[in-house]
Each structure stands twice: as structure tokens, then as C-alpha cells.
Scaffold this active site. Structure first.
Site, PDB file in Angstrom:
ATOM      1  N   ASP A 166     -11.052   2.052  -1.429  1.00  0.00           N
ATOM      2  CA  ASP A 166     -10.114   2.933  -0.721  1.00  0.00           C
ATOM      3  C   ASP A 166     -10.851   3.794   0.305  1.00  0.00           C
ATOM      4  OD1 ASP A 166      -7.514   3.557  -0.131  1.00  0.00           O
ATOM      5  OD2 ASP A 166      -7.081   4.609  -1.993  1.00  0.00           O
ATOM      6  N   HIS A 174       0.852  -1.195   0.000  1.00  0.00           N
ATOM      7  CA  HIS A 174       0.000   0.000   0.000  1.00  0.00           C
ATOM      8  C   HIS A 174       0.889   1.246   0.000  1.00  0.00           C
ATOM      9  CE1 HIS A 174      -2.651   3.133   1.570  1.00  0.00           C
ATOM     10  NE2 HIS A 174      -3.645   2.399   1.140  1.00  0.00           N
TER      11      HIS A 174
HETATM   12 MN    MN Z   1      -5.581   2.984   0.347  1.00  0.00          MN
END
Ligand code: MN
Length: 350
Positions: free
Chosen positions: A311, A185
Site C-alpha cells: 500500500d 480498492h
Molecule cells: Mn491502497
């Protein structure tokens, strides 16, 4: 199926969803106020989120810390059946070994409670402190074998270091043995890289995140990590942090770099760099709800290797779900995209 939309024949699993226990938010606040973390990106981005007077960042910070009513109602409102949760960036990776190890244990215990309370709605990825690799291996084993977590979150660089450094090999071997993926990430670039991004206001998700995480992913490939760990699975968000668009040039120039013998660090690989995207790497669409980019990425790495992510809560917009539901692909491919590939890669068992 929890959404009111009954026309779908697949669930929607969102695979890069951020969460934070209140304890880590409090710890970040203390470090920001005491100026005890020397990282330009942390002060810039977390400083913004935790001290901004504006309602949008404040709502993000509130949503990050909720894994109950508010999050479930947001998921219902956007038709998300299941979230794969991970400790928000930068996670433990601005902390020293003692604080990072303690926060990782707390986060993993808390995530296990959350997934036990709502097994059909939440799965979780483990956190560790990469500053103490022996302790990280022990904690990863506990989080996967005892707590049922489904992978490991790596929020990009490790105080300026990268996961291809030899000292992290035992942790990568443990991922192979436990048969769970590593999720790479983004974070803000390390101090060694952030200067021109910060100067131009580009150090965050606008481009700094992708530039830094893309570099990290390319290093994982070219350093031979995936050859040394052939059962390691790596999941990457934001459609591969730009790399799919570069694959032809990377293959071409990588071969030239190997032939030139200019760098000790560039050695022959078992296959061209691009081929790892179709063997050990899977991508998610976090923050990239853009049809042309998704279709291109599916075309170059394989339709069954690209899966959905929102997200949340940084990106939280039902229109983005609709845009991906409207991709020009068959219902069967859509079931892979929204549900089946995530089930397979993370071995989800709900
Ligand atoms: Mn993210």
C-alpha cells in the site's frame, strides 16, 4: 533479486501500490480550490493530502508522483522487487466522463512507459472513466491489448453507484474476455453513507474505507455479478475489507434473506456467498501486516488466495515486510504469498 537479502528464494511482489501522474494531482487541486467536486470524502481526504502543511502527507504526495529513482530506492530499502501500480484513489471516480476519460488515457499511457522502462520492477493496472461505459470498454481493451496493462482499478463507488449496476455489465464482460482481474480498492464512503463516519473523524482508512469497500464487495457477490460473469476475477485489498471474519454469518443470514422473499435484490446464488472467496476472489494484505488476521484469512479462504501488498506510499515501513516474512508458514507457501499467486492472478510476465 534486487534486495540485498540473499536468503530468500522468492521475489517480493507488492500488489496494491499507488501512483498518480502530476496532471491528476493538479486537476484535484483545481477542483478543490474551485469547489467543483461535490463529494464530502474527496474534500476531506484529498483536501488534507494536498493542503496539509505537515511533512508526512507532503512526502506521500511527492512519492505518489514518482515512478523512477525515489520509488525504486524506497523499494530497494524495503526489499520490494516488483510493484503492481494503480492510479491512486479516488482516481477518475470523482470526475465527469470527459475529464475522467482523458485522465485515464493519460494515466494508462504513462503507466505503459513506466513498465516499459523497468519491466522487472513495475507492472500496471488500467484506469477508465466508469461514467462512460462504452468509452471505458474501448480504453480497457487498448490498455490491456496494446499497452500491456494487467487489470483494471476500481476505486470503490462510482459517484455513489456500484459496479453491480446493469450498465457496467459490458465492462465486466470485457474483463472476462481479456482475462484480466478487477482490483476493488477503497475510497471514502459516498455522501449517502459518509455522515456518521465524517462526524466522528472515521471516514478515511481508519474504517470508512473498509466499510464502504466491504459493502461494495458484498454487493458484487449478492447481486449475482460473479454468477453472471463466471470468468471474472476480483482482487481485494486489506484482507477482504473485513468480510472474511463475517463469512459464517453472511452465509447463514443470506440464506434466510433469500428464503424470506423480503427483497427483490436478494436472489439465490449458485453457491453460498463465502464460496466466491475460494473461486473468483483473491485478497491482498495491503495495510494489514498483522499475523493473526493474515493466518485467519488464509485458513478460511485458502492459503493460495492471499498475497502480499504494501500500500505504498500511504503505508511504507520495512518492519511490515519483516513481519510478513516471519509468518509461520513454509518457504514454499511464502513463495506463493510473496510471488507466485500475484504472477498467476495478474498474469505477470517479467
Ligand atoms: Mn491502497
Amino acid at each position: 533479486m534486487t534486495s540485498t537479502d540473499t536468503s530468500r528464494n522468492h521475489l517480493r511482489i507488492a500488489t496494491e501500490e499507488a501512483w498518480a501522474p502530476p496532471e491528476i494531482i493538479a486537476l484535484y487541486r483545481r477542483h478543490l480550490s474551485d469547489k467543483t467536486i461535490a463529494d464530502i470524502g474527496f474534500s476531506s481526504l484529498m483536501g488534507y493530502f494536498l493542503s496539509s502543511p505537515h511533512p508526512q502527507p507532503q512526502a506521500v504526495v511527492a512519492r505518489l508522483q514518482d515512478a523512477a529513482e525515489r520509488r525504486l530506492s524506497d523499494m530497494d530499502a524495503t526489499g520490494i522487487d516488483h510493484q503492481v501500480l494503480a492510479l491512486t484513489s479516488p482516481g477518475t471516480q470523482v470526475l465527469d466522463a470527459a475529464e475522467g476519460t482523458s485522465i485515464a488515457r493519460l494515466a494508462n499511457d504513462r503507466l505503459a512507459e513506466i513498465t516499459r522502462s523497468h519491466p522487472s520492477r513495475f507492472s500496471g493496472l488500467a484506469a477508465v472513466s466508469y461514467e462512460d461505459v462504452d468509452a471505458a470498454v474501448v480504453e480497457l481493451r487498448r490498455a490491456v491489448s496494446e499497452l500491456g496493462l494487467k487489470g483494471l482499478i476500481l476505486n470503490d463507488h462510482i459517484r455513489g453507484a456500484y459496479i453491480d449496476a446493469p450498465r457496467f455489465a459490458p465492462l465486466l464482460a470485457a474483463l472476462e474476455e481479456l482475462d484480466v482481474p478487477l482490483y476493488l480498492h477503497p475510497n471514502t464512503p459516498p455522501d449517502s453513507m459518509i455522515g456518521p463516519y465524517f462526524e466522528a473523524g472515521l471516514d478515511g482508512a481508519v474504517h470508512g474505507f473498509g466499510a464502504s469497500a466491504g459493502l461494495h464487495l458484498l454487493r458484487i457477490i449478492t447481486s449475482g455479478v460473479l454468477d453472471r460473469h463466471p470468468r471474472l476475477r476480483v482482487v481485494v485489498g486489506h484482507l477482504g475489507e473485513g468480510l472474511p471474519f463475517w463469512l459464517h454469518r453472511i452465509d447463514h443470514m443470506h440464506a434466510k434473506q433469500v428464503a424470506s422473499g423480503r427483497y427483490d435484490a436478494i436472489k439465490p446464488l449458485a453457491q453460498p456467498p463465502s464460496a466466491y472467496f475460494s473461486s473468483q476472489i483473491w485478497l491482498t494484505t495491503s495495510g494489514m501486516p498483522w499475523g493473526p488476521a493474515i493466518m485467519f484469512t488464509r485458513e478460511v479462504i485458502g492459503a493460495d488466495r492471499v498475497m502480499y501488498a504494501m500500500d505504498y506510499p500511504y503505508q511504507f515501513d520495512g518492519a511490515e515486510v519483516d513481519a510478513q516474512e516471519a509468518l509461520p508458514i513454509s518457504d514454499d507457501e511464502k513463495a506463493d504469498f510473496f510471488e507466485r499467486t500475484a504472477r498467476k492472478v495478474f498474469a505477470l510476465d517479467f
